[in-house]
Design a protein around this motif. Structure first.
Motif, PDB file in Angstrom:
ATOM      1  N   VAL A 104     -12.958  10.603  31.279  1.00 36.80           N
ATOM      2  CA  VAL A 104     -11.649  10.956  30.730  1.00 36.80           C
ATOM      3  C   VAL A 104     -10.678  11.152  31.889  1.00 36.80           C
ATOM      4  O   VAL A 104     -10.985  11.875  32.845  1.00 36.80           O
ATOM      5  N   PHE A 105      -9.512  10.517  31.776  1.00 36.66           N
ATOM      6  CA  PHE A 105      -8.475  10.638  32.797  1.00 36.66           C
ATOM      7  C   PHE A 105      -7.208  11.241  32.205  1.00 36.66           C
ATOM      8  O   PHE A 105      -6.740  10.803  31.144  1.00 36.66           O
ATOM      9  N   ASP A 106      -6.658  12.235  32.888  1.00 32.55           N
ATOM     10  CA  ASP A 106      -5.270  12.607  32.666  1.00 32.55           C
ATOM     11  C   ASP A 106      -4.420  11.439  33.166  1.00 32.55           C
ATOM     12  O   ASP A 106      -4.923  10.538  33.850  1.00 32.55           O
ATOM     13  N   ILE A 107      -3.118  11.430  32.858  1.00 30.83           N
ATOM     14  CA  ILE A 107      -2.266  10.326  33.305  1.00 30.83           C
ATOM     15  C   ILE A 107      -1.290  10.760  34.394  1.00 30.83           C
ATOM     16  O   ILE A 107      -1.308  10.230  35.511  1.00 30.83           O
ATOM     17  N   ASP A 108      -0.429  11.726  34.118  1.00 26.81           N
ATOM     18  CA  ASP A 108       0.606  12.124  35.076  1.00 26.81           C
ATOM     19  C   ASP A 108      -0.009  12.727  36.332  1.00 26.81           C
ATOM     20  O   ASP A 108      -0.697  13.748  36.282  1.00 26.81           O
ATOM     21  N   ASP A 109       0.227  12.090  37.464  1.00 28.20           N
ATOM     22  CA  ASP A 109      -0.239  12.517  38.782  1.00 28.20           C
ATOM     23  C   ASP A 109      -1.754  12.544  38.912  1.00 28.20           C
ATOM     24  O   ASP A 109      -2.296  13.108  39.860  1.00 28.20           O
ATOM     25  N   THR A 110      -2.419  11.907  37.959  1.00 23.36           N
ATOM     26  CA  THR A 110      -3.829  11.561  38.084  1.00 23.36           C
ATOM     27  C   THR A 110      -3.950  10.047  38.196  1.00 23.36           C
ATOM     28  O   THR A 110      -4.709   9.539  39.016  1.00 23.36           O
ATOM     29  N   LEU A 111      -3.184   9.335  37.384  1.00 21.91           N
ATOM     30  CA  LEU A 111      -3.122   7.872  37.452  1.00 21.91           C
ATOM     31  C   LEU A 111      -1.752   7.364  37.893  1.00 21.91           C
ATOM     32  O   LEU A 111      -1.652   6.387  38.627  1.00 21.91           O
ATOM     33  N   LEU A 112      -0.685   8.026  37.426  1.00 19.22           N
ATOM     34  CA  LEU A 112       0.686   7.613  37.750  1.00 19.22           C
ATOM     35  C   LEU A 112       1.366   8.697  38.570  1.00 19.22           C
ATOM     36  O   LEU A 112       1.440   9.851  38.140  1.00 19.22           O
ATOM     37  N   LEU A 113       1.872   8.324  39.729  1.00 17.57           N
ATOM     38  CA  LEU A 113       2.461   9.289  40.646  1.00 17.57           C
ATOM     39  C   LEU A 113       3.913   9.585  40.297  1.00 17.57           C
ATOM     40  O   LEU A 113       4.713   8.667  40.133  1.00 17.57           O
ATOM     41  N   SER A 114       4.254  10.876  40.235  1.00 18.13           N
ATOM     42  CA  SER A 114       5.600  11.306  39.857  1.00 18.13           C
ATOM     43  C   SER A 114       6.379  11.887  41.033  1.00 18.13           C
ATOM     44  O   SER A 114       7.360  12.606  40.842  1.00 18.13           O
ATOM     45  N   LEU A 115       5.981  11.572  42.239  1.00 14.96           N
ATOM     46  CA  LEU A 115       6.615  12.140  43.422  1.00 14.96           C
ATOM     47  C   LEU A 115       8.111  11.863  43.470  1.00 14.96           C
ATOM     48  O   LEU A 115       8.902  12.735  43.843  1.00 14.96           O
ATOM     49  N   ASP A 116       8.527  10.661  43.084  1.00 13.23           N
ATOM     50  CA  ASP A 116       9.953  10.334  43.134  1.00 13.23           C
ATOM     51  C   ASP A 116      10.766  11.244  42.221  1.00 13.23           C
ATOM     52  O   ASP A 116      11.854  11.696  42.585  1.00 13.23           O
ATOM     53  N   TYR A 117      10.238  11.535  41.043  1.00 18.24           N
ATOM     54  CA  TYR A 117      10.931  12.450  40.118  1.00 18.24           C
ATOM     55  C   TYR A 117      11.025  13.842  40.736  1.00 18.24           C
ATOM     56  O   TYR A 117      12.083  14.480  40.691  1.00 18.24           O
ATOM     57  N   GLU A 118       9.924  14.323  41.300  1.00 20.08           N
ATOM     58  CA  GLU A 118       9.912  15.658  41.885  1.00 20.08           C
ATOM     59  C   GLU A 118      10.951  15.780  42.992  1.00 20.08           C
ATOM     60  O   GLU A 118      11.714  16.751  43.056  1.00 20.08           O
ATOM     61  N   LYS A 119      10.984  14.800  43.882  1.00 16.66           N
ATOM     62  CA  LYS A 119      11.942  14.822  44.981  1.00 16.66           C
ATOM     63  C   LYS A 119      13.379  14.712  44.476  1.00 16.66           C
ATOM     64  O   LYS A 119      14.280  15.424  44.926  1.00 16.66           O
ATOM     65  N   ARG A 120      13.590  13.807  43.562  1.00 17.84           N
ATOM     66  CA  ARG A 120      14.945  13.514  43.090  1.00 17.84           C
ATOM     67  C   ARG A 120      15.560  14.716  42.371  1.00 17.84           C
ATOM     68  O   ARG A 120      16.780  14.927  42.427  1.00 17.84           O
ATOM     69  N   TYR A 133      12.763   9.050  32.951  1.00 19.39           N
ATOM     70  CA  TYR A 133      11.928   8.614  34.070  1.00 19.39           C
ATOM     71  C   TYR A 133      10.649   7.945  33.568  1.00 19.39           C
ATOM     72  O   TYR A 133      10.273   6.855  34.030  1.00 19.39           O
ATOM     73  N   VAL A 134       9.977   8.576  32.621  1.00 23.34           N
ATOM     74  CA  VAL A 134       8.736   8.024  32.083  1.00 23.34           C
ATOM     75  C   VAL A 134       8.991   6.681  31.412  1.00 23.34           C
ATOM     76  O   VAL A 134       8.227   5.716  31.578  1.00 23.34           O
ATOM     77  N   ASN A 135      10.082   6.589  30.659  1.00 18.56           N
ATOM     78  CA  ASN A 135      10.357   5.378  29.894  1.00 18.56           C
ATOM     79  C   ASN A 135      10.749   4.180  30.750  1.00 18.56           C
ATOM     80  O   ASN A 135      10.740   3.044  30.273  1.00 18.56           O
ATOM     81  N   LYS A 136      11.049   4.409  32.033  1.00 22.66           N
ATOM     82  CA  LYS A 136      11.272   3.277  32.937  1.00 22.66           C
ATOM     83  C   LYS A 136       9.974   2.532  33.217  1.00 22.66           C
ATOM     84  O   LYS A 136       9.995   1.362  33.599  1.00 22.66           O
ATOM     85  N   ALA A 137       8.868   3.216  33.077  1.00 20.54           N
ATOM     86  CA  ALA A 137       7.532   2.619  33.214  1.00 20.54           C
ATOM     87  C   ALA A 137       7.340   1.918  34.556  1.00 20.54           C
ATOM     88  O   ALA A 137       6.727   0.853  34.634  1.00 20.54           O
ATOM     89  N   ASP A 138       7.853   2.534  35.624  1.00 19.66           N
ATOM     90  CA  ASP A 138       7.700   1.901  36.935  1.00 19.66           C
ATOM     91  C   ASP A 138       7.147   2.857  37.992  1.00 19.66           C
ATOM     92  O   ASP A 138       7.370   2.681  39.188  1.00 19.66           O
ATOM     93  N   ARG A 139       6.415   3.874  37.562  1.00 13.63           N
ATOM     94  CA  ARG A 139       5.806   4.774  38.530  1.00 13.63           C
ATOM     95  C   ARG A 139       4.689   4.056  39.292  1.00 13.63           C
ATOM     96  O   ARG A 139       3.949   3.254  38.702  1.00 13.63           O
ATOM     97  N   PRO A 140       4.545   4.328  40.585  1.00 13.35           N
ATOM     98  CA  PRO A 140       3.411   3.743  41.317  1.00 13.35           C
ATOM     99  C   PRO A 140       2.122   4.431  40.900  1.00 13.35           C
ATOM    100  O   PRO A 140       2.130   5.548  40.376  1.00 13.35           O
ATOM    101  N   GLY A 141       1.027   3.770  41.141  1.00 13.32           N
ATOM    102  CA  GLY A 141      -0.257   4.376  40.844  1.00 13.32           C
ATOM    103  C   GLY A 141      -0.640   5.407  41.893  1.00 13.32           C
ATOM    104  O   GLY A 141      -0.295   5.279  43.067  1.00 13.32           O
TER     105      GLY A 141
END
Length: 265
Positions: A104-120, A133-141
Protein backbone atom coordinates in the motif's frame (compact mmCIF):
# COMPACT_ATOMS: atom_id res chain seq x y z
CA UNK A 1 -3.16 16.59 1.22
CA UNK A 2 -5.13 17.75 4.29
CA UNK A 3 -2.07 19.18 6.02
CA UNK A 4 -3.22 19.86 9.55
CA UNK A 5 0.10 21.23 10.83
CA UNK A 6 2.74 23.08 8.82
CA UNK A 7 6.31 23.38 10.00
CA UNK A 8 5.21 21.77 13.26
CA UNK A 9 7.59 18.84 13.21
CA UNK A 10 10.37 20.97 14.66
CA UNK A 11 12.34 18.15 16.20
CA UNK A 12 12.38 16.17 12.97
CA UNK A 13 13.38 19.15 10.90
CA UNK A 14 16.21 19.98 13.29
CA UNK A 15 17.43 16.43 12.84
CA UNK A 16 17.58 17.02 9.11
CA UNK A 17 20.22 19.68 9.68
CA UNK A 18 22.35 17.05 11.34
CA UNK A 19 21.94 14.65 8.45
CA UNK A 20 19.71 12.23 10.35
CA UNK A 21 18.18 9.39 8.38
CA UNK A 22 14.51 8.60 8.16
CA UNK A 23 14.27 4.83 8.27
CA UNK A 24 12.07 1.88 7.67
CA UNK A 25 10.30 0.02 10.41
CA UNK A 26 7.52 0.45 12.90
CA UNK A 27 5.65 3.71 12.94
CA UNK A 28 5.70 3.90 16.73
CA UNK A 29 9.03 5.74 16.91
CA UNK A 30 7.26 9.06 16.55
CA UNK A 31 9.00 12.37 16.36
CA UNK A 32 8.57 14.86 19.21
CA UNK A 33 5.42 16.92 19.45
CA UNK A 34 5.35 20.67 19.03
CA UNK A 35 4.59 21.13 22.74
CA UNK A 36 7.84 22.39 24.21
CA UNK A 37 9.03 24.58 27.04
CA UNK A 38 12.14 25.78 25.20
CA UNK A 39 12.47 28.29 22.39
CA UNK A 40 11.59 26.68 19.04
CA UNK A 41 14.11 26.36 16.26
CA UNK A 42 14.44 29.57 14.25
CA UNK A 43 12.06 29.31 11.30
CA UNK A 44 14.39 31.11 8.89
CA UNK A 45 17.19 28.65 9.64
CA UNK A 46 14.72 25.80 9.49
CA UNK A 47 13.73 26.68 5.93
CA UNK A 48 17.39 26.88 4.98
CA UNK A 49 17.97 23.43 6.44
CA UNK A 50 15.02 22.04 4.51
CA UNK A 51 16.37 23.54 1.28
CA UNK A 52 19.79 22.06 1.96
CA UNK A 53 18.31 18.64 2.74
CA UNK A 54 16.37 18.54 -0.55
CA UNK A 55 19.09 20.33 -2.52
CA UNK A 56 16.29 22.64 -3.64
CA UNK A 57 16.82 24.49 -6.91
CA UNK A 58 14.47 26.18 -9.37
CA UNK A 59 14.59 24.71 -12.88
CA UNK A 60 14.40 26.69 -16.14
CA UNK A 61 10.63 26.98 -15.70
CA UNK A 62 10.93 28.30 -12.17
CA UNK A 63 9.71 25.03 -10.65
CA UNK A 64 11.42 24.01 -7.43
CA UNK A 65 13.01 20.59 -7.69
CA UNK A 66 14.88 18.29 -5.32
CA UNK A 67 18.40 17.31 -6.28
CA UNK A 68 19.16 13.67 -7.15
CA UNK A 69 22.43 14.06 -5.23
CA UNK A 70 20.81 15.50 -2.08
CA UNK A 71 20.70 13.86 1.33
CA UNK A 72 16.96 13.46 0.71
CA UNK A 73 17.67 11.39 -2.41
CA UNK A 74 20.29 9.33 -0.57
CA UNK A 75 17.89 8.59 2.29
CA UNK A 76 15.22 7.49 -0.17
CA UNK A 77 17.66 5.25 -2.01
CA UNK A 78 18.56 3.50 1.25
CA UNK A 79 14.91 2.99 2.14
CA UNK A 80 14.04 1.74 -1.35
CA UNK A 81 16.92 -0.75 -1.36
CA UNK A 82 15.78 -2.16 1.97
CA UNK A 83 12.16 -2.28 0.80
CA UNK A 84 13.05 -4.19 -2.37
CA UNK A 85 14.99 -6.80 -0.42
CA UNK A 86 12.11 -7.16 2.01
CA UNK A 87 9.41 -7.34 -0.70
CA UNK A 88 11.39 -10.05 -2.48
CA UNK A 89 11.52 -12.22 0.64
CA UNK A 90 8.01 -11.45 1.90
CA UNK A 91 6.38 -12.02 -1.48
CA UNK A 92 8.13 -15.38 -1.83
CA UNK A 93 6.93 -16.47 1.62
CA UNK A 94 3.38 -15.27 0.99
CA UNK A 95 3.10 -17.06 -2.34
CA UNK A 96 4.49 -20.25 -0.80
CA UNK A 97 1.78 -20.07 1.90
CA UNK A 98 -0.95 -19.48 -0.67
CA UNK A 99 -1.54 -15.88 0.44
CA UNK A 100 -2.16 -12.86 -1.77
CA UNK A 101 0.58 -10.33 -0.92
CA UNK A 102 -0.08 -6.62 -1.34
CA UNK A 103 1.68 -3.32 -0.77
CA UNK A 104 0.00 0.00 0.00
CA UNK A 105 1.34 3.42 -1.00
CA UNK A 106 0.31 6.86 0.12
CA UNK A 107 0.49 9.33 -2.80
CA UNK A 108 1.41 12.87 -1.69
CA UNK A 109 5.15 13.04 -0.95
CA UNK A 110 5.36 9.27 -1.03
CA UNK A 111 4.94 8.94 -4.80
CA UNK A 112 4.42 12.55 -5.97
CA UNK A 113 6.68 15.29 -4.66
CA UNK A 114 5.02 18.53 -3.51
CA UNK A 115 8.18 20.53 -2.80
CA UNK A 116 7.34 23.20 -5.38
CA UNK A 117 3.99 23.89 -3.69
CA UNK A 118 5.62 24.08 -0.26
CA UNK A 119 8.26 26.54 -1.44
CA UNK A 120 5.89 28.63 -3.52
CA UNK A 121 3.42 29.11 -0.66
CA UNK A 122 5.94 29.32 2.18
CA UNK A 123 4.91 26.03 3.75
CA UNK A 124 1.33 27.13 4.30
CA UNK A 125 -1.79 25.35 3.10
CA UNK A 126 -4.82 26.69 1.27
CA UNK A 127 -7.47 24.36 -0.10
CA UNK A 128 -7.98 26.32 -3.31
CA UNK A 129 -4.31 26.70 -4.23
CA UNK A 130 -3.66 23.07 -3.30
CA UNK A 131 -6.50 21.83 -5.51
CA UNK A 132 -5.22 23.92 -8.42
CA UNK A 133 -1.73 22.52 -7.90
CA UNK A 134 -2.90 18.90 -7.77
CA UNK A 135 -5.12 19.31 -10.82
CA UNK A 136 -2.17 20.41 -12.95
CA UNK A 137 -1.01 16.80 -12.67
CA UNK A 138 2.63 17.67 -13.25
CA UNK A 139 4.32 16.92 -9.94
CA UNK A 140 7.65 15.08 -10.24
CA UNK A 141 7.94 11.65 -8.75
CA UNK A 142 9.55 11.09 -5.38
CA UNK A 143 12.95 9.60 -6.22
CA UNK A 144 12.67 5.83 -6.72
CA UNK A 145 8.91 5.73 -6.14
CA UNK A 146 7.76 4.58 -9.57
CA UNK A 147 10.51 1.96 -9.67
CA UNK A 148 9.39 0.57 -6.32
CA UNK A 149 5.78 0.34 -7.49
CA UNK A 150 6.86 -1.55 -10.61
CA UNK A 151 9.20 -3.76 -8.58
CA UNK A 152 6.34 -4.89 -6.34
CA UNK A 153 4.21 -5.70 -9.36
CA UNK A 154 7.04 -7.69 -10.94
CA UNK A 155 7.26 -9.81 -7.79
CA UNK A 156 3.57 -10.71 -8.04
CA UNK A 157 2.50 -8.28 -5.32
CA UNK A 158 -0.79 -6.42 -5.68
CA UNK A 159 -0.36 -2.65 -5.54
CA UNK A 160 -2.89 -0.43 -3.74
CA UNK A 161 -2.96 3.32 -3.10
CA UNK A 162 -4.37 4.86 0.08
CA UNK A 163 -4.44 8.64 -0.16
CA UNK A 164 -5.92 11.69 1.50
CA UNK A 165 -6.62 13.21 -1.90
CA UNK A 166 -10.30 13.70 -2.57
CA UNK A 167 -12.44 11.75 -5.00
CA UNK A 168 -12.67 14.91 -7.11
CA UNK A 169 -8.88 14.75 -7.59
CA UNK A 170 -8.86 11.16 -8.90
CA UNK A 171 -8.40 12.04 -12.58
CA UNK A 172 -5.44 14.31 -11.84
CA UNK A 173 -3.83 11.76 -9.53
CA UNK A 174 -4.09 9.01 -12.12
CA UNK A 175 -2.70 11.25 -14.86
CA UNK A 176 0.21 12.36 -12.70
CA UNK A 177 1.10 8.83 -11.60
CA UNK A 178 1.12 7.72 -15.23
CA UNK A 179 3.48 10.58 -16.08
CA UNK A 180 6.07 9.44 -13.54
CA UNK A 181 5.88 5.81 -14.64
CA UNK A 182 3.80 4.43 -11.78
CA UNK A 183 1.14 3.12 -14.17
CA UNK A 184 0.13 0.15 -12.05
CA UNK A 185 -3.41 -0.61 -10.83
CA UNK A 186 -4.70 2.94 -11.15
CA UNK A 187 -8.35 1.84 -11.25
CA UNK A 188 -10.87 2.64 -8.53
CA UNK A 189 -10.61 -0.88 -7.10
CA UNK A 190 -6.98 -0.23 -6.17
CA UNK A 191 -6.80 3.53 -5.56
CA UNK A 192 -8.65 4.59 -2.41
CA UNK A 193 -9.34 8.32 -2.11
CA UNK A 194 -11.48 10.28 0.32
CA UNK A 195 -15.12 10.35 -0.71
CA UNK A 196 -16.82 12.39 1.98
CA UNK A 197 -20.10 12.59 0.07
CA UNK A 198 -20.38 8.82 -0.30
CA UNK A 199 -18.07 7.17 2.23
CA UNK A 200 -17.61 3.40 1.94
CA UNK A 201 -19.48 1.11 4.28
CA UNK A 202 -16.27 -0.14 5.87
CA UNK A 203 -15.77 3.32 7.40
CA UNK A 204 -19.25 3.38 8.95
CA UNK A 205 -17.84 3.81 12.46
CA UNK A 206 -16.52 7.29 11.63
CA UNK A 207 -18.14 8.41 8.37
CA UNK A 208 -21.62 8.68 6.94
CA UNK A 209 -23.12 10.68 4.08
CA UNK A 210 -24.20 13.19 6.71
CA UNK A 211 -20.86 13.63 8.44
CA UNK A 212 -17.23 12.66 7.96
CA UNK A 213 -15.53 12.25 11.34
CA UNK A 214 -12.63 9.97 10.42
CA UNK A 215 -9.16 10.90 11.57
CA UNK A 216 -6.35 10.19 9.14
CA UNK A 217 -5.45 7.06 11.08
CA UNK A 218 -9.05 5.83 11.11
CA UNK A 219 -9.45 6.46 7.39
CA UNK A 220 -6.18 4.88 6.32
CA UNK A 221 -6.18 2.08 8.88
CA UNK A 222 -9.80 1.28 8.05
CA UNK A 223 -8.97 1.13 4.35
CA UNK A 224 -6.08 -1.26 4.96
CA UNK A 225 -8.35 -3.42 7.11
CA UNK A 226 -10.79 -3.53 4.20
CA UNK A 227 -8.01 -4.62 1.84
CA UNK A 228 -7.04 -7.43 4.18
CA UNK A 229 -10.32 -8.56 5.72
CA UNK A 230 -12.75 -7.94 2.87
CA UNK A 231 -10.55 -8.30 -0.21
CA UNK A 232 -8.42 -11.11 1.17
CA UNK A 233 -4.92 -9.68 0.75
CA UNK A 234 -1.98 -9.80 3.13
CA UNK A 235 -0.40 -6.34 3.24
CA UNK A 236 3.30 -7.06 3.51
CA UNK A 237 4.38 -3.40 3.41
CA UNK A 238 2.82 0.04 3.81
CA UNK A 239 4.62 3.19 2.59
CA UNK A 240 3.96 6.77 3.70
CA UNK A 241 5.65 10.07 4.49
CA UNK A 242 3.51 10.66 7.63
CA UNK A 243 3.18 8.51 10.72
CA UNK A 244 -0.58 8.87 10.30
CA UNK A 245 -0.18 7.07 6.96
CA UNK A 246 1.26 4.12 8.84
CA UNK A 247 -0.50 3.90 12.21
CA UNK A 248 -3.58 1.77 12.68
CA UNK A 249 -2.19 -1.67 11.93
CA UNK A 250 -2.99 -4.00 9.06
CA UNK A 251 0.50 -4.09 7.55
CA UNK A 252 3.34 -6.47 8.28
CA UNK A 253 5.95 -3.74 7.89
CA UNK A 254 5.83 0.04 7.55
CA UNK A 255 8.24 2.35 5.73
CA UNK A 256 8.41 6.00 6.77
CA UNK A 257 9.69 8.22 3.96
CA UNK A 258 11.35 11.55 4.80
CA UNK A 259 9.26 14.72 4.74
CA UNK A 260 10.30 17.65 6.95
CA UNK A 261 7.94 20.17 5.29
CA UNK A 262 4.63 19.42 7.05
CA UNK A 263 3.02 17.14 9.63
CA UNK A 264 -0.37 15.45 9.36
CA UNK A 265 -1.78 14.26 12.67
Amino acid sequence: MHKSLRLAAIAAACAVAGGALYGAGAATAHQSTANSTHEPYNIGLLVQDIDKYYGTTADSNGVYQASPTSQYAKDLARIDADAKRYIDRAAHRAHRRGEKPAVVFDIDDTLLLSLDYEKRYNYTYNGTTWADYVNKADRPGVFGSAELVRYAKAKGVEVFYNSGLSEAQRTAAVENLKKIGADVNLDSAHMFLKDKANPPAYLKDCATAAAWNCTTVQYKGGTRKHIEKDLGYEIIANFGDQYSDLDGGHADRTYKLPNPTYFVS
